[in-house]
Design an enzyme around this catalytic site. Structure first.
Site, mmCIF file in Angstrom:
data_model
loop_
_atom_site.group_PDB
_atom_site.id
_atom_site.type_symbol
_atom_site.label_atom_id
_atom_site.label_comp_id
_atom_site.label_asym_id
_atom_site.label_seq_id
_atom_site.Cartn_x
_atom_site.Cartn_y
_atom_site.Cartn_z
ATOM 1 N N GLU A 251 0.827 -1.211 0.000
ATOM 2 C CA GLU A 251 0.000 0.000 0.000
ATOM 3 C C GLU A 251 0.858 1.256 0.000
ATOM 4 O O GLU A 251 1.962 1.261 0.542
ATOM 5 C CB GLU A 251 -0.884 0.042 1.260
ATOM 6 C CG GLU A 251 -1.996 -0.977 1.300
ATOM 7 C CD GLU A 251 -2.537 -1.122 2.704
ATOM 8 O OE1 GLU A 251 -3.338 -0.277 3.113
ATOM 9 O OE2 GLU A 251 -2.144 -2.067 3.401
ATOM 10 N N LYS A 253 2.036 4.773 1.361
ATOM 11 C CA LYS A 253 2.140 5.321 2.713
ATOM 12 C C LYS A 253 1.789 6.800 2.662
ATOM 13 O O LYS A 253 2.440 7.571 1.965
ATOM 14 C CB LYS A 253 3.556 5.125 3.262
ATOM 15 C CG LYS A 253 3.706 5.455 4.732
ATOM 16 C CD LYS A 253 5.133 5.125 5.201
ATOM 17 C CE LYS A 253 5.261 5.231 6.700
ATOM 18 N NZ LYS A 253 5.000 6.577 7.194
ATOM 19 N N ARG A 258 -2.053 9.152 11.846
ATOM 20 C CA ARG A 258 -2.726 7.862 11.962
ATOM 21 C C ARG A 258 -3.901 7.998 12.927
ATOM 22 O O ARG A 258 -3.765 8.541 14.012
ATOM 23 C CB ARG A 258 -1.739 6.808 12.459
ATOM 24 C CG ARG A 258 -2.275 5.402 12.363
ATOM 25 C CD ARG A 258 -1.167 4.405 12.494
ATOM 26 N NE ARG A 258 -1.686 3.060 12.640
ATOM 27 C CZ ARG A 258 -0.920 1.986 12.755
ATOM 28 N NH1 ARG A 258 0.393 2.114 12.759
ATOM 29 N NH2 ARG A 258 -1.453 0.801 12.866
ATOM 30 N N ARG A 273 -2.272 7.868 17.251
ATOM 31 C CA ARG A 273 -1.352 6.740 17.373
ATOM 32 C C ARG A 273 -1.036 6.446 18.839
ATOM 33 O O ARG A 273 -0.922 5.312 19.250
ATOM 34 C CB ARG A 273 -0.058 7.090 16.626
ATOM 35 C CG ARG A 273 1.018 6.062 16.768
ATOM 36 C CD ARG A 273 2.347 6.594 16.250
ATOM 37 N NE ARG A 273 3.146 5.522 15.729
ATOM 38 C CZ ARG A 273 2.991 4.995 14.530
ATOM 39 N NH1 ARG A 273 2.095 5.466 13.718
ATOM 40 N NH2 ARG A 273 3.738 4.001 14.129
ATOM 41 N N PHE A 343 -7.051 1.878 6.054
ATOM 42 C CA PHE A 343 -6.221 0.734 5.638
ATOM 43 C C PHE A 343 -6.449 -0.526 6.451
ATOM 44 O O PHE A 343 -5.860 -1.563 6.160
ATOM 45 C CB PHE A 343 -4.733 1.108 5.629
ATOM 46 C CG PHE A 343 -4.217 1.640 6.933
ATOM 47 C CD1 PHE A 343 -3.949 0.800 7.995
ATOM 48 C CD2 PHE A 343 -3.982 2.999 7.075
ATOM 49 C CE1 PHE A 343 -3.453 1.291 9.187
ATOM 50 C CE2 PHE A 343 -3.488 3.514 8.271
ATOM 51 C CZ PHE A 343 -3.229 2.648 9.332
#
Length: 411
Positions: A251, A253, A258, A273, A343
């Site tokens: 995938e 980035k 995040r 995160r 994702f």
DNA sequence: TGTGTCTGCCCC
DNA sequence: ATTCTGC
DNA sequence: GCAGAATGGGCAGACACA
């Protein structure tokens, strides 16, 4: 338990080099603790009072203020503290040595308990508003007045976040396993519980009071963040394919933040995160998830990226950082529009789906998310050829992505 | 009220 | 996040 | 190879002080 016991264990752990020896010392200390103290001990050793996702205030006192604390507690000028700090480079040892010299302060000292230290630090964290720094400083100075020099060393290091015992999360987990089951065999069970409840203090408490089977019964809940898996950085395509196995899902980035999104009916919570609650920073993302995620309960992971709504082009991370604020959210929402690139899916309609194969999870995401220009899945491709992996990487870099993430598919 | 300093297990 | 160190 | 510790850049919040 007396805080001195904990401080002495820290001291031994610090001066021991072997990992297993550190774990043994920590375990022996835990065995002597009452079960009501175990969660506090674990929390303090991790260098925090509460898990980040509980949205509790930080202690809000770091090195500069700690210098004033030591000056007050040891009745010396700040410059004396600064001189020793420059020599030792360590705020804990600085406080320890200055308090040792001014030993009169400890003559009628109250014996500190783990509980007392924890609650005092928690009180300090709660203080805010005008004059709060002075109050924080005097409150911590008061605690140090009752502390043995060795206790002072670790209290100071705890508040400034520099315990540096050489004992991290995994060491604590091994120590818990050894203390309450006699060996390290259940470390993975403890770690698994920690991964889904993000509160090692709670896991420790459950283990001490109800045993390992109760720990095994801890499972994912919507609204409690799941610890995120870290990626490893590799630089060679062959190395990546070899490490991952035959086939890899590769995938792009994304250069953003995040985000772990929890949807529970009409409630959405977003976690960073580090598992801080960041819901209030992204009301637009919350709306996206409410409207475009077709599931009653769901936990998604994605990357939140600043975009130009005209062109759809992604903007650099620094743009997104301007969204990290508590005020003017509305205007910033318009000034820095964002898109979410999902994702992974970890939980869906009451079920933990983390053990499903990668491509099946990808299918679940496709079925659950109604894609548009603001929310979509990450761009990715299944491949087994290192040459193709390298092509995708080149493509990613040329199109303005940060690189690629390769995942094993575990078919 | 404006400016400077410190803090953030900050985010990457 | 990256980089370094000690095990 | 790994875990842990130490480090950087940049940004906004919170408080101190004038």
């Amino acid at each position: 338990m007396r805080y001195l016991k904990l401080a002495q264990a820290y001291d031994e752990i610090e001066s021991t080099s072997g990992t297993l020896d550190k774990i043994q010392i920590y375990s022996d200390m835990l065995k002597e603790a009452q079960s009501k103290d175990v969660d506090k001990i674990v929390a303090l050793t991790m260098g925090k009072l509460h898990p980040d996702w509980k949205n509790e205030p930080e202690i809000g006192l770091a090195e500069k203020m700690a210098v004033q604390v030591i000056a007050a507690a040891a009745s010396v000028p700040e410059n004396t503290v600064l001189d020793i700090l420059r020599e030792t480079g360590d705020i804990g040892s600085t406080g320890e040595s200055l308090l040792r010299e001014g030993a009169q302060a400890t003559l009628f000292a109250e014996e500190l308990t783990v509980s007392k230290v924890f609650s005092t630090l928690d009180e300090i964290a709660q203080i805010s508003g005008s004059g709060s720094n002075k109050t924080k400083i005097s409150k911590l100075a008061g605690l140090l007045t009752d502390a043995d020099p060795i206790e002072a060393r670790y209290i100071l290091r705890t508040v400034t976040g520099s315990l540096r015992l050489g004992l991290g999360d995994m060491g604590i987990i091994d120590g818990l396993s050894t203390a309450f089951t006699g060996n390290r065999d259940v470390r993975s069970d403890i770690e698994a519980a920690f991964n889904v409840c993000s509160d090692l203090g709670r896991v420790a408490c459950v283990l001490a009071e109800n045993g390992i089977d109760a720990v095994r019964a801890i499972h994912t809940e919507v609204g409690i963040p799941i610890r995120m898996m870290a990626a490893k950085k590799l630089s060679d395509a062959e190395e990546i394919m070899e490490k991952i196995g035959k086939k890899a899902f590769v995938e792009f980035k994304y250069d953003g933040e995040r985000v772990q999104a929890h949807k529970n009916g009409a409630d959405v919570t977003l976690y960073s995160r580090r598992q801080e609650v960041i819901t209030h920073q992204y009301p637009d993302v919350v709306q996206l998830i409410l409207k475009n995620v077709k599931a009653a309960t769901c936990v998604l992971e994605g990357e939140c990226v600043a975009i130009d709504p005209e062109t759809g082009k992604m903007k650099p991370f620094q743009e997104l950082m301007r969204r990290r604020r508590k005020t003017d959210i509305k205007s910033m929402q318009e000034e820095v529009p964002v898109a979410l690139f999902v994702f992974d899916i970890l939980y869906l309609n009451g079920e933990d789906v983390t053990s499903r194969p990668m491509l099946e999870r990808r299918k679940l995401m496709e079925d659950t998310i109604e894609v548009n220009d603001r929310v979509s899945l990450t761009i990715g491709e299944l491949t087994e050829a290192p040459e193709r992996l390298y092509e995708i990487f080149e493509d990613a870099i040329n199109t303005g992505y940060e690189g690629v993430i390769a995942k094993a598919i575990h078919e």
